[in-house]
Design an enzyme around this catalytic site. Structure first.
Site, mmCIF file in Angstrom:
data_model
loop_
_atom_site.group_PDB
_atom_site.id
_atom_site.type_symbol
_atom_site.label_atom_id
_atom_site.label_comp_id
_atom_site.label_asym_id
_atom_site.label_seq_id
_atom_site.Cartn_x
_atom_site.Cartn_y
_atom_site.Cartn_z
ATOM 1 N N TYR A 1 -6.527 2.351 -5.810
ATOM 2 C CA TYR A 1 -6.554 0.971 -5.958
ATOM 3 C C TYR A 1 -7.913 0.266 -6.014
ATOM 4 O O TYR A 1 -8.215 -0.530 -5.526
ATOM 5 C CB TYR A 1 -5.590 0.420 -5.028
ATOM 6 N N TYR B 1 7.359 -4.458 -4.670
ATOM 7 C CA TYR B 1 6.645 -3.224 -4.679
ATOM 8 C C TYR B 1 7.397 -2.142 -3.742
ATOM 9 O O TYR B 1 7.786 -2.613 -2.651
ATOM 10 C CB TYR B 1 5.341 -3.511 -4.101
ATOM 11 N N ASP C 1 14.170 -1.743 1.420
ATOM 12 C CA ASP C 1 13.174 -0.994 1.696
ATOM 13 C C ASP C 1 12.252 -1.831 2.689
ATOM 14 O O ASP C 1 11.636 -2.578 2.576
ATOM 15 C CB ASP C 1 12.326 -0.968 0.363
ATOM 16 N N LYS D 1 5.370 3.851 7.162
ATOM 17 C CA LYS D 1 4.071 3.046 7.607
ATOM 18 C C LYS D 1 4.120 2.912 9.358
ATOM 19 O O LYS D 1 3.903 3.978 9.974
ATOM 20 C CB LYS D 1 3.773 1.574 7.249
#
Ligand code: PLP
Length: 429
Positions: A19, A150, A245, A274
């Site tokens: 990114y 996302y 999600d 995460k």
């Protein structure tokens, strides 16, 4: 050459950053070169300390180098670092699965391990597709999602994501996903359209996927729990799976352990990553209902043909177990409630800052939008980033959205400093 320059010259010669526009990066004079991390801060090679304003991409929910996590990792490393999980059992992954199902929303009873948020989502999509294919509804091959969602960068995950700039180059080869626009009319409108699409296309849909309550990467957008609740009811009515999600929102990011809890929603599938390992190792899990699991029982053809080398990795599993224990023993969520109030009050105040058009917060997320375009590529945020770095904080604006998602257990004094730096940096940029 000093150490910083030496590392940078190697980095610039070889490393392709994620990114990151590499042209800009290669010409940039002052990238951060980090040496170590501790708690909610990291330190660069010259000894300067920075508050980690987004818990290193929302990962280090318990801060960096939490002593109990470091200990759990080394204890497991002494015993067994890696073995395959295909047809083999071991204690860390077995106990973790049991513990996860205990904290998960009701109805989720089986755990499929993978590597990171994208693969947790990839698993959820493939499970849904294969489930319908082998349980009498092979025509259910499409997905439904919200614009601005996302869900990661693998081909499946990017297919159901709705951030145009990340999808653009792959448009011709992505899997089929219907999307409800989340434009100026707000989320009520978006969920109305989502409901209409769901009703109209239910027979073709494998699943609906959402980030519950907060859409993170698109700019920390927050929507009311009632909308999620209504979506759950509708997916039940049409017998379409609901995938939550929780890669970003889980582990207390929005207040409760799972964001789905705001709406008292029990999804068919839940993805977590995460904070799952406290951000110390890449590992993830996809939790599913007994109904989905049992749809894969039977002959060899019904096997879920999916798996990555590191599925159920013992190091990651041992860490993930310790993360759950730390949340419990240190009363992390109860303490975070006070921090969330500080964030909410600060972002309320930031509404008065020059050029700020909107602010919002939920749990350990606070965000503001600067005037101007909503494009992810908007350069203005980069100026805030640089101002914050000079003042000792790492922020990573999303276009014109400036936000914080610090570790859930960030000390109050670091949080106050982070908020003060953000304010000064917005004023200065
Ligand atoms: N899902 C959500 C909601 C995310 O925020 C992210 C990453 O930010 C992902 C999936 C992808 O996770 P990863 O980057 O670990 O593949």
């Amino acid at each position: 050459m000093n150490r910083r320059d030496e590392i940078l010259s190697l980095d610039r010669a070889r490393v392709w950053h994620p990114y990151t526009q590499m042209q800009e990066y290669l010409e940039q004079t002052e990238p951060l070169v980090l040496e170590s991390a501790q708690g909610s801060r990291f330190r660069d090679v010259d000894g300067r300390s920075y508050i980690d304003g987004n818990a290193s991409w929302y990962c280090c929910a318990l801060g960096h180098q939490h002593p109990r996590l470091v200990k759990a990792l080394s204890a497991q490393a002494e015993k067994m670092c890696h073995v395959p999980l295909a047809g083999i059992a071991h204690e860390p992954s077995a106990r973790l699965a049991e513990e996860l199902c205990t904290v998960a929303p009701a109805g989720l009873s089986r755990v499929f391990y993978s590597d990171d948020g994208s693969t947790a989502v990839e698993v959820s999509l493939k499970l849904a597709l294969q489930y319908w294919a082998q349980n009498g509804r092979p025509e259910r091959t499409r997905f439904l999602a919200l614009d601005g969602g996302y869900h990661g960068d693998t081909m499946g995950a990017v297919s159901v994501s709705g951030i145009e700039v990340f999808r653009r180059s792959f448009g011709n080869v992505l899997i089929d996903c219907l999307r409800a626009p989340t434009g100026a009319d707000g989320y009520q409108q978006a969920f109305d359209v989502l409901g209409q699409l769901l009703s109209a296309h239910a027979g073709e849909l494998a699943a609906v996927i959402v980030e519950p309550i907060a859409q993170g990467a698109v700019g920390m957008r927050i929507y009311p729990p009632d909308l999620l609740r209504a979506l759950r009811d509708l997916t039940r009515q049409h017998d379409v799976f609901l995938i939550c999600d929780e890669v970003f929102t889980g582990y207390g990011r929005t207040g409760p352990f799972w964001a789905s809890e705001h709406a008292d929603v029990e999804p068919d599938v839940l993805c977590t990553a995460k904070g799952f390992t406290g951000g110390m190792l890449p590992m993830a899990a996809t939790l599913v209902s007994e109904r989905i699991f049992s749809g894969f029982l039977g002959d060899a053809e019904r096997t879920f043909f999916y798996g990555h080398t590191f599925c159920g990795n013992p190091l990651g599993a041992a860490l993930a177990r310790e993360v759950l224990r730390v949340y419990r023993d240190e009363d992390v969520l109860a303490l975070a409630a006070g921090k969330a109030r500080r964030i909410a009050a600060a972002f309320e105040r930031f509404r008065e800052l020059p050029d700020v058009v909107e602010t919002r917060s939920v749990g350990m997320i606070g965000a503001l939008d600067l005037a101007g375009s909503k494009s992810y590529l908007e350069p203005r945020g980069r100026r805030v980033y640089r101002e914050a770095l000079r003042r000792g904080a790492y922020l990573r604006p999303l276009g014109n959205t400036i936000y914080i998602t610090p570790s859930i257990n960030i000390p109050d004094r670091d949080l106050d400093e982070l908020l003060a730096i953000l304010e000064e940096s917005v004023r200065a940029a």
